[in-house]
Design a protein around this motif. Structure first.
Motif, short mmCIF file in Angstrom:
data_model
loop_
_atom_site.label_atom_id
_atom_site.label_comp_id
_atom_site.label_asym_id
_atom_site.label_seq_id
_atom_site.Cartn_x
_atom_site.Cartn_y
_atom_site.Cartn_z
N ALA A 134 8.09 0.04 7.39
CA ALA A 134 8.87 0.21 5.85
C ALA A 134 10.03 -0.13 5.91
CB ALA A 134 8.44 1.58 5.45
N THR A 173 -3.99 -0.64 -3.88
CA THR A 173 -2.61 -0.63 -3.85
C THR A 173 -2.10 -2.07 -4.39
OG1 THR A 173 -2.55 0.96 -2.24
CG2 THR A 173 -0.19 -0.22 -2.87
N LEU A 175 12.41 -2.88 3.86
CA LEU A 175 13.39 -2.68 2.90
C LEU A 175 14.68 -3.53 3.54
CD1 LEU A 175 12.86 1.09 2.51
CD2 LEU A 175 12.36 -0.81 0.92
N TYR A 177 2.34 1.95 2.62
CA TYR A 177 1.93 2.58 1.37
C TYR A 177 1.30 4.08 1.65
CZ TYR A 177 2.70 -1.91 -0.95
OH TYR A 177 3.06 -2.92 -1.22
N GLU A 183 4.24 -1.08 -5.33
CA GLU A 183 4.16 0.46 -5.67
C GLU A 183 4.92 1.16 -4.33
OE1 GLU A 183 0.15 1.88 -5.93
OE2 GLU A 183 -0.50 0.51 -7.55
N ALA A 184 5.31 2.35 -4.55
CA ALA A 184 6.12 3.20 -4.01
C ALA A 184 5.72 3.14 -2.27
CB ALA A 184 6.27 4.64 -4.33
N LEU A 185 6.64 3.06 -1.51
CA LEU A 185 6.27 3.27 0.04
C LEU A 185 6.34 4.67 0.43
CD1 LEU A 185 8.44 0.50 1.31
CD2 LEU A 185 6.26 0.17 0.24
N ALA A 186 5.08 5.11 1.31
CA ALA A 186 5.06 6.36 1.61
C ALA A 186 4.33 6.30 3.19
CB ALA A 186 4.09 7.08 0.66
#
Length: 322
Positions: free
Chosen positions: A155, A138, A159, A130, A142-145
């Protein structure tokens, strides 16, 4: 008897999980598949190597033939720990992380897909996917970054797992955990490295100001959480495992020094790591409310026991800071 394949079972967390399975479930056989790279340690499994319900196989998950041979016999469940995990090493060279974390996970998913009879695969991931958050916790979804090559490779493997669930209905469940600590952790990691440096009166290197925050969970609590997901987690879902008590890296270093009666002056601030994430913290409500799990070991208790474990080994000449 159910047959559970544990990948990376000679690593720090994986070896603890192998012990947990064998001691908690009399109806389970464990196959430990590990490539035995530098961070693996079969010594941590010496007490169970003769257990008739345990079998070790050296396997490189990135090697298609070796993975296919691994699945020649029926496997009921897979718990996938195997991964390169040290951020500093990933910054120095990312290829090993891409090979192990992404290609290795792909080979495993393909073998599971073609086997066709697997009940569940638990893919072990990290809060680092994240990226850094300055406050709050978190939530799942929530979006991965990811902010470094290690977390980017994790990541990517996350996916892939979710894509295989969506495309092929591969029965995958993801867990993402915060920083682990406890016995048998490799001495390149922050807590054992700090303990061993302190014991030898060497400087404790601390990146930047040391105010970066991590949420530390004892490896035993993590393994119990993973096992709850194996037993009752819903396929296609993501579950967070953590203690929800982030502290600064400096707090950890000072606590270790205090326990060992060493001066705080041993702390040596060094140039900050490239792309260093400042803070990680996960919300674990889903694990607590849906699966009835919660951590049982406080950071104070767990750190005290961990310091004592490394100190005893060091006094016996079985560990050093190199």
């Amino acid at each position: 008897m159910r047959r559970v394949l544990v990948t990376g079972g000679a690593g720090f967390i994986g070896s603890h999980y192998v012990h947990h399975l064998l001691s908690s479930h009399s109806d389970i056989e464990v196959i430990n598949a590990d490539a035995l790279t530098y961070s693996a340690n079969l010594q941590s499994l010496a007490d169970i190597e003769l257990d008739p319900r345990y079998r070790f196989i050296q396997v490189d998950l990135a090697n298609q033939q070796e993975v296919e041979e691994l699945f020649a016999n029926p496997i009921d469940e897979v718990v996938h720990f195997a991964a390169e995990s040290h951020v500093d090493r990933s910054i120095q060279g990312a290829e090993a992380f891409i090979r192990s974390n992404i290609l290795g996970t792909y080979r495993l998913l393909e073998a599971i897909r073609h086997a066709g009879n697997l009940q569940k695969m638990i893919h072990i991931s990290t809060d680092e996917v994240y990226g850094s958050i300055m406050q709050g916790r978190t939530k799942e979804g929530e979006a991965l970054a990811p902010g470094n090559p290690y977390s980017a490779s994790k990541a990517g493997s996350d996916l892939l797992c979710l894509a295989y669930f969506n495309t092929y209905q591969t029965p995958v469940v993801l867990t993402r955990c915060t920083n682990n600590y406890g016995p048998w952790q490799h001495p390149e990691k922050f807590i054992p490295k700090s303990i061993l440096h302190a014991l030898e009166n060497q400087p404790l290197p601390l990146y930047g100001t040391g105010t970066q925050e991590r949420d530390w969970i004892h490896v035993t609590d993590h393994c119990m959480g993973v096992d709850r997901v194996r037993e009752a987690g819903r396929v296609g879902e993501v579950y967070h495992i953590g203690a929800e008590q982030p502290v600064s890296n400096r707090w950890i270093a000072e606590n270790i020094l205090d326990q060992l009666g060493k001066p705080h002056s041993l702390i040596q601030h060094t140039k900050d790591r490239l792309g260093h994430d400042y803070r990680y913290s996960l919300q674990t409500t889903k694990m607590r409310e849906e699966l009835g799990w919660e951590p049982l070991i406080s950071l104070e208790q767990g750190l005290k026991e961990t310091v004592a474990w490394y100190r005893q080994r060091w006094e016996r000449g079985e560990g050093n800071a190199s």
